[in-house]
Design an enzyme around this catalytic site. Structure first.
Site, PDB file in Angstrom:
ATOM      1  N   LYS A 114       0.914  -1.130  -0.252  1.00  0.00           N
ATOM      2  CA  LYS A 114      -0.202   0.036  -0.249  1.00  0.00           C
ATOM      3  C   LYS A 114       1.462   1.616  -0.298  1.00  0.00           C
ATOM      4  O   LYS A 114       0.780   2.380  -0.325  1.00  0.00           O
ATOM      5  CB  LYS A 114      -1.058  -0.531   0.567  1.00  0.00           C
ATOM      6  CG  LYS A 114      -2.335  -0.998   1.068  1.00  0.00           C
ATOM      7  CD  LYS A 114      -2.947  -0.670   1.613  1.00  0.00           C
ATOM      8  CE  LYS A 114      -4.536  -1.534   1.801  1.00  0.00           C
ATOM      9  NZ  LYS A 114      -5.664  -1.090   2.872  1.00  0.00           N
ATOM     10  N   LYS A 196      -6.989 -10.914  -8.694  1.00  0.00           N
ATOM     11  CA  LYS A 196      -7.846 -11.470  -8.042  1.00  0.00           C
ATOM     12  C   LYS A 196      -8.919 -10.450  -8.276  1.00  0.00           C
ATOM     13  O   LYS A 196      -9.037  -8.833  -8.583  1.00  0.00           O
ATOM     14  CB  LYS A 196      -7.785 -10.771  -6.554  1.00  0.00           C
ATOM     15  CG  LYS A 196      -8.002 -11.609  -5.724  1.00  0.00           C
ATOM     16  CD  LYS A 196      -7.870 -11.513  -4.349  1.00  0.00           C
ATOM     17  CE  LYS A 196      -8.393 -10.379  -3.493  1.00  0.00           C
ATOM     18  NZ  LYS A 196      -8.149 -10.305  -1.978  1.00  0.00           N
ATOM     19  N   LYS A 199     -13.318  -5.483  -5.055  1.00  0.00           N
ATOM     20  CA  LYS A 199     -14.285  -4.046  -5.225  1.00  0.00           C
ATOM     21  C   LYS A 199     -13.743  -2.574  -5.430  1.00  0.00           C
ATOM     22  O   LYS A 199     -14.376  -2.287  -5.893  1.00  0.00           O
ATOM     23  CB  LYS A 199     -15.304  -4.227  -3.956  1.00  0.00           C
ATOM     24  CG  LYS A 199     -14.468  -4.062  -2.871  1.00  0.00           C
ATOM     25  CD  LYS A 199     -15.293  -4.329  -1.103  1.00  0.00           C
ATOM     26  CE  LYS A 199     -14.707  -4.017   0.140  1.00  0.00           C
ATOM     27  NZ  LYS A 199     -13.350  -3.297   0.317  1.00  0.00           N
TER      28      LYS A 199
END
Ligand code: AMP
Ligand code: TRP
Length: 331
Positions: A114, A196, A199
């Site tokens: 991140k 993957k 969302k």
């Protein structure tokens, strides 16, 4: 409750809840609500580690809770709440920060990943994210935490923190175990089946949102990237069709060989059209229930209030125990 094991999980209110979250998390949660004492959160404080638009965040928190309920999570059987509504999470997180080492946190893959992705905002919250997660879990004397592969490391550090604290002050926290559901399918992106389904993907064509309307769903499946080939046969080397078959199988409980049999001699177009229908029909009752819930904000608000009250009671017990042990005055 006393003899049932406690199971806890949470999802960040970012992006749009997608069919991957339904298959990989929420659908499993539904089957666990009889057997375990379940606690499900929307972890809004965790999502602050990335800059959020305040109005959007507020809206999304309501929408995520609405979708949990619309999917069938029962607020009578489970505790369903927003993390920020139980202040014990932040309070315990601070204390646990003082029992967690910089070295441990620097090793977290998610932090490394991140901080590369959000190079302009590597805030301290991003670094101590796993400590807040540890507080979420340890406050409820949780036995089991259903997590995906990417969260295993965070569960490991939670266990380490719990054991460390228990060794210093005596038995305080239950040491949680990861809970791997029997059927743990990984759903891949519709646009890049080697990645993957997420969302939070910037490309909405890569996922089916739980609230996508039927035409959008059918079109996304129709346009899903598939491999060259014609047959509906499960083969990991053909990740596009394998992924669509996985979604099909998870939503119908049919095995791959049964699906192969049904589609023998038929092409991708027909298979995709049927899969589109299956997803539409799976989501239709969810969307209907959601619509009613969102029109009735008072009910939703009351469910949140009730959930927060129940959670606070449990959380406060652990927090007080911790405070006493470390010498914080109780008035
Ligand atoms: P996230 O969208 O990463 O916040 O994920 C929330 C939860 O949804 C995870 O802990 C998983 O259980 C589930 N999940 C998310 N993405 C997938 C996926 N691609 N396949 C299966 N399960 C998923
Ligand atoms: N970090 C988890 C994720 O990104 C979300 C989360 C926060 C969580 N607190 C939790 C999951 C406690 C399980 C238990 O998916």
């Amino acid at each position: 409750m006393e003899n049932r094991k406690i199971l806890l999980s949470g999802i960040q209110p970012s992006g749009n809840l997608a069919i991957a979250n339904y298959i990989g998390a929420i659908k499993n949660w539904l089957s666990l609500q009889e057997q375990y004492y379940c606690i499900y959160m929307v972890v809004d404080l965790h999502s602050l580690t990335v800059r959020q638009d305040p109005k959007e965040l507020k809206k999304r928190c309501f929408e995520f809770i609405g979708q949990y309920l619309a999917c069938g999570l029962d607020p009578e059987k489970n505790i369903i709440f927003l993390q920020s509504q139980v202040s014990a999470h932040s309070e315990l997180a601070w204390i646990l920060n003082c029992f967690t080492y910089m070295g441990e946190l620097s090793r977290m893959t998610q932090f490394k990943e991140k901080s590369t992705r959000h190079g302009e905002n590597i805030n301290a919250g991003l670094f101590t994210y796993p400590v807040l997660m540890a507080a979420d879990i340890l406050l409820y004397q949780t036995d089991l935490v259903p997590v995906g592969e990417d969260q295993k490391q965070h569960l490991e550090i939670t266990r380490d923190i719990a054991i460390r604290f228990n060794n210093l002050y005596g038995e305080t926290f239950r040491v949680p175990e990861p809970f791997i559901p029997e059927v743990g399918a990984r759903i891949m992106s519709l646009q890049d089946p080697t990645k993957k389904m997420s969302k939070s993907d910037e490309d909405p064509k890569s996922y089916i949102a739980l609230l996508d309307n039927p035409d959008v769903i059918k079109s996304k499946i129709k346009r899903a990237v598939t491999d060259t080939g014609k047959e509906i046969i499960y083969n990991e080397n053909r990740p596009g069709i394998a992924n669509l078959m996985t979604i099909y199988s998870c939503l119908t409980d049919k095995s791959f060989s049964k699906i192969e049999e049904e589609y023998q001699g038929k092409g991708y177009a027909e298979f995709k059209a049927h899969l589109g229908e299956i997803i539409v029909e799976t989501l239709r009752p969810v969307q209907k229930k959601y619509e009613v819930l969102m029109k009735n904000k008072d009910t939703l608000y009351n469910i949140l209030k009730d959930g927060a009250e129940k959670a606070s009671k449990m959380a406060q017990k652990t927090l007080s125990k911790v405070q006493k042990k470390i010498g914080i005055i109780q008035i």
